[in-house]
Design a protein around this motif. Structure first.
Motif, PDB file in Angstrom:
ATOM      1  N   GLY A 142     -13.359  11.278  14.830  1.00 16.05           N
ATOM      2  CA  GLY A 142     -13.215  12.705  14.646  1.00 16.05           C
ATOM      3  C   GLY A 142     -11.824  13.099  14.199  1.00 16.05           C
ATOM      4  O   GLY A 142     -11.370  14.189  14.469  1.00 16.05           O
ATOM      5  N   GLY A 143     -11.134  12.203  13.519  1.00 17.20           N
ATOM      6  CA  GLY A 143      -9.765  12.458  13.101  1.00 17.20           C
ATOM      7  C   GLY A 143      -9.690  13.506  12.009  1.00 17.20           C
ATOM      8  O   GLY A 143     -10.585  13.657  11.197  1.00 17.20           O
ATOM      9  N   ILE A 151      -4.029   8.573  -3.101  1.00 18.13           N
ATOM     10  CA  ILE A 151      -3.963   9.871  -2.435  1.00 18.13           C
ATOM     11  C   ILE A 151      -5.088   9.846  -1.407  1.00 18.13           C
ATOM     12  O   ILE A 151      -6.257   9.777  -1.762  1.00 18.13           O
ATOM     13  CB  ILE A 151      -4.142  11.039  -3.424  1.00 18.13           C
ATOM     14  N   ILE A 152      -4.713   9.860  -0.140  1.00 18.82           N
ATOM     15  CA  ILE A 152      -5.701   9.670   0.915  1.00 18.82           C
ATOM     16  C   ILE A 152      -6.175  11.012   1.471  1.00 18.82           C
ATOM     17  O   ILE A 152      -5.462  12.018   1.406  1.00 18.82           O
ATOM     18  CB  ILE A 152      -5.152   8.769   2.041  1.00 18.82           C
ATOM     19  N   SER A 153      -7.374  10.993   2.022  1.00 15.87           N
ATOM     20  CA  SER A 153      -7.951  12.186   2.637  1.00 15.87           C
ATOM     21  C   SER A 153      -7.236  12.498   3.947  1.00 15.87           C
ATOM     22  O   SER A 153      -6.539  11.653   4.517  1.00 15.87           O
ATOM     23  CB  SER A 153      -9.439  11.959   2.914  1.00 15.87           C
ATOM     24  N   GLY A 154      -7.443  13.710   4.435  1.00 17.61           N
ATOM     25  CA  GLY A 154      -6.896  14.081   5.731  1.00 17.61           C
ATOM     26  C   GLY A 154      -7.432  13.202   6.841  1.00 17.61           C
ATOM     27  O   GLY A 154      -6.713  12.829   7.767  1.00 17.61           O
ATOM     28  N   ARG A 155      -8.691  12.807   6.746  1.00 15.32           N
ATOM     29  CA  ARG A 155      -9.304  11.931   7.763  1.00 15.32           C
ATOM     30  C   ARG A 155      -8.639  10.552   7.745  1.00 15.32           C
ATOM     31  O   ARG A 155      -8.325   9.995   8.788  1.00 15.32           O
ATOM     32  CB  ARG A 155     -10.797  11.805   7.504  1.00 15.32           C
ATOM     33  N   GLU A 156      -8.412   9.998   6.549  1.00 16.44           N
ATOM     34  CA  GLU A 156      -7.757   8.695   6.450  1.00 16.44           C
ATOM     35  C   GLU A 156      -6.307   8.790   6.922  1.00 16.44           C
ATOM     36  O   GLU A 156      -5.800   7.883   7.581  1.00 16.44           O
ATOM     37  CB  GLU A 156      -7.831   8.170   5.013  1.00 16.44           C
ATOM     38  N   GLY A 165       6.121  16.285   8.761  1.00 14.90           N
ATOM     39  CA  GLY A 165       6.237  16.935   7.458  1.00 14.90           C
ATOM     40  C   GLY A 165       5.281  18.081   7.307  1.00 14.90           C
ATOM     41  O   GLY A 165       5.333  19.047   8.031  1.00 14.90           O
ATOM     42  N   GLY A 166       4.352  17.964   6.377  1.00 14.45           N
ATOM     43  CA  GLY A 166       3.449  19.055   6.069  1.00 14.45           C
ATOM     44  C   GLY A 166       2.104  18.947   6.712  1.00 14.45           C
ATOM     45  O   GLY A 166       1.199  19.686   6.344  1.00 14.45           O
ATOM     46  N   ALA A 167       1.893  18.073   7.662  1.00 15.84           N
ATOM     47  CA  ALA A 167       0.546  17.925   8.208  1.00 15.84           C
ATOM     48  C   ALA A 167       0.589  17.660   9.698  1.00 15.84           C
ATOM     49  O   ALA A 167       1.536  17.112  10.222  1.00 15.84           O
ATOM     50  CB  ALA A 167      -0.172  16.769   7.513  1.00 15.84           C
ATOM     51  N   ALA A 168      -0.461  18.090  10.354  1.00 16.28           N
ATOM     52  CA  ALA A 168      -0.688  17.725  11.746  1.00 16.28           C
ATOM     53  C   ALA A 168      -1.960  16.899  11.760  1.00 16.28           C
ATOM     54  O   ALA A 168      -2.895  17.179  11.016  1.00 16.28           O
ATOM     55  CB  ALA A 168      -0.848  18.970  12.616  1.00 16.28           C
ATOM     56  N   ALA A 169      -1.989  15.882  12.588  1.00 16.27           N
ATOM     57  CA  ALA A 169      -3.157  15.007  12.636  1.00 16.27           C
ATOM     58  C   ALA A 169      -3.559  14.785  14.079  1.00 16.27           C
ATOM     59  O   ALA A 169      -2.708  14.658  14.952  1.00 16.27           O
ATOM     60  CB  ALA A 169      -2.839  13.665  11.976  1.00 16.27           C
ATOM     61  N   ARG A 209       0.862  -1.182   0.000  1.00 18.27           N
ATOM     62  CA  ARG A 209       0.000   0.000   0.000  1.00 18.27           C
ATOM     63  C   ARG A 209       0.891   1.222   0.000  1.00 18.27           C
ATOM     64  O   ARG A 209       1.743   1.396   0.880  1.00 18.27           O
ATOM     65  CB  ARG A 209      -0.917   0.038   1.224  1.00 18.27           C
ATOM     66  N   VAL A 210       0.689   2.062  -1.009  1.00 21.46           N
ATOM     67  CA  VAL A 210       1.435   3.303  -1.145  1.00 21.46           C
ATOM     68  C   VAL A 210       0.427   4.435  -1.008  1.00 21.46           C
ATOM     69  O   VAL A 210      -0.568   4.465  -1.737  1.00 21.46           O
ATOM     70  CB  VAL A 210       2.144   3.399  -2.517  1.00 21.46           C
ATOM     71  N   VAL A 211       0.677   5.350  -0.065  1.00 21.91           N
ATOM     72  CA  VAL A 211      -0.247   6.457   0.143  1.00 21.91           C
ATOM     73  C   VAL A 211       0.462   7.793   0.013  1.00 21.91           C
ATOM     74  O   VAL A 211       1.582   7.973   0.471  1.00 21.91           O
ATOM     75  CB  VAL A 211      -0.968   6.371   1.509  1.00 21.91           C
ATOM     76  N   GLY A 212      -0.225   8.717  -0.645  1.00 22.46           N
ATOM     77  CA  GLY A 212       0.225  10.096  -0.749  1.00 22.46           C
ATOM     78  C   GLY A 212      -0.610  10.946   0.182  1.00 22.46           C
ATOM     79  O   GLY A 212      -1.813  10.719   0.328  1.00 22.46           O
ATOM     80  N   THR A 213       0.024  11.926   0.819  1.00 20.57           N
ATOM     81  CA  THR A 213      -0.665  12.706   1.835  1.00 20.57           C
ATOM     82  C   THR A 213      -0.804  14.171   1.406  1.00 20.57           C
ATOM     83  O   THR A 213      -1.046  14.452   0.242  1.00 20.57           O
ATOM     84  CB  THR A 213       0.044  12.540   3.193  1.00 20.57           C
ATOM     85  N   ASN A 214      -0.685  15.084   2.332  1.00 22.45           N
ATOM     86  CA  ASN A 214      -1.071  16.476   2.155  1.00 22.45           C
ATOM     87  C   ASN A 214      -0.518  17.148   0.901  1.00 22.45           C
ATOM     88  O   ASN A 214      -1.272  17.764   0.155  1.00 22.45           O
ATOM     89  CB  ASN A 214      -0.686  17.279   3.400  1.00 22.45           C
ATOM     90  N   THR A 215       0.771  17.075   0.652  1.00 26.93           N
ATOM     91  CA  THR A 215       1.333  17.782  -0.499  1.00 26.93           C
ATOM     92  C   THR A 215       0.782  17.233  -1.807  1.00 26.93           C
ATOM     93  O   THR A 215       0.433  18.004  -2.703  1.00 26.93           O
ATOM     94  CB  THR A 215       2.870  17.727  -0.492  1.00 26.93           C
ATOM     95  N   LEU A 216       0.662  15.924  -1.916  1.00 25.24           N
ATOM     96  CA  LEU A 216       0.103  15.349  -3.147  1.00 25.24           C
ATOM     97  C   LEU A 216      -1.397  15.616  -3.261  1.00 25.24           C
ATOM     98  O   LEU A 216      -1.921  15.703  -4.372  1.00 25.24           O
ATOM     99  CB  LEU A 216       0.406  13.859  -3.236  1.00 25.24           C
ATOM    100  N   ARG A 217      -2.100  15.789  -2.129  1.00 23.93           N
ATOM    101  CA  ARG A 217      -3.515  16.179  -2.172  1.00 23.93           C
ATOM    102  C   ARG A 217      -3.664  17.592  -2.708  1.00 23.93           C
ATOM    103  O   ARG A 217      -4.611  17.903  -3.420  1.00 23.93           O
ATOM    104  CB  ARG A 217      -4.139  16.168  -0.759  1.00 23.93           C
TER     105      ARG A 217
END
Length: 173
Positions: A162-163, A120-125, A147-151, A90-98
């Motif tokens: 509520g993530g 490319i996953i959602s912020g919730r995922e 990196g570029g996101a806080a969760a 499983r390869v996931v892209g996060t905030n910058t690729l979103r």
């Protein structure tokens, strides 16, 4: 860590092997593990600082130099993942690729480099997956900045309620 997942090993010996790749805003991470009677044993682990978010310009386009860094990294990861099937990786892209406006043009190059589909996953995922990686002795709130996101999310068993994952930064992670 670069333990023995031989790129030439056949698929039969790789049957219990799984891999996860995180295409983060600052670093790309890959972990390959074997499922030994329900317990994952890490076989190989790689982390490379790609600085994808730092390559975003004022128009939210990933620069050619950031694209080259990402592609070279995923080519190296792809060598390790070559003998694993799509259902093992499983390869996931996060905030910058979103948020990158040129992600649609850039993603096919990344897919070719790593040899596996990229979600490319959602912020919730993203928040849910980060929570699953947080030690279970943290009872009330899982908070992580990479990196570029806080969760953040409220744990309920093995599910984050509520993530949310948001933001872009130049943090180190």
């Amino acid at each position: 860590m670069s333990a023995s997942v031989a790129p030439t090993a056949n698929r039969a010996t790789q049957a219990n092997v799984v891999a996860a790749v995180d295409l983060g805003s600052n670093s790309f991470h890959m972990v390959i593990a074997r499922n030994d009677l329900g317990k994952l044993r890490v076989l190989d682990k790689m982390r490379e600082r790609v600085r994808l978010a730092a390559g975003l310009d004022g128009e939210h386009l990933v620069s050619p130099s950031a694209q080259r860094r990402a592609i070279r990294c995923l080519e190296r990861f792809g060598e390790r993942l070559h003998d694993l099937s799509a259902d093992q990786v499983r390869v996931v892209g996060t905030n910058t690729l979103r948020s990158a406006r040129n992600a649609d043009e850039f993603l096919p190059k990344l897919r070719r480099a790593i040899g596996h589909p990229i979600d490319i996953i959602s912020g919730r995922e993203e928040a849910r997956l980060i929570y699953l990686g947080v030690p279970q002795n943290i009872k009330n709130l899982a908070l992580r900045r990479r990196g570029g996101a806080a969760a953040a999310g409220q744990p309920r068993g093995r599910v984050a309620r509520g993530g949310v994952a948001a933001g872009r930064g130049a943090g180190g992670g």
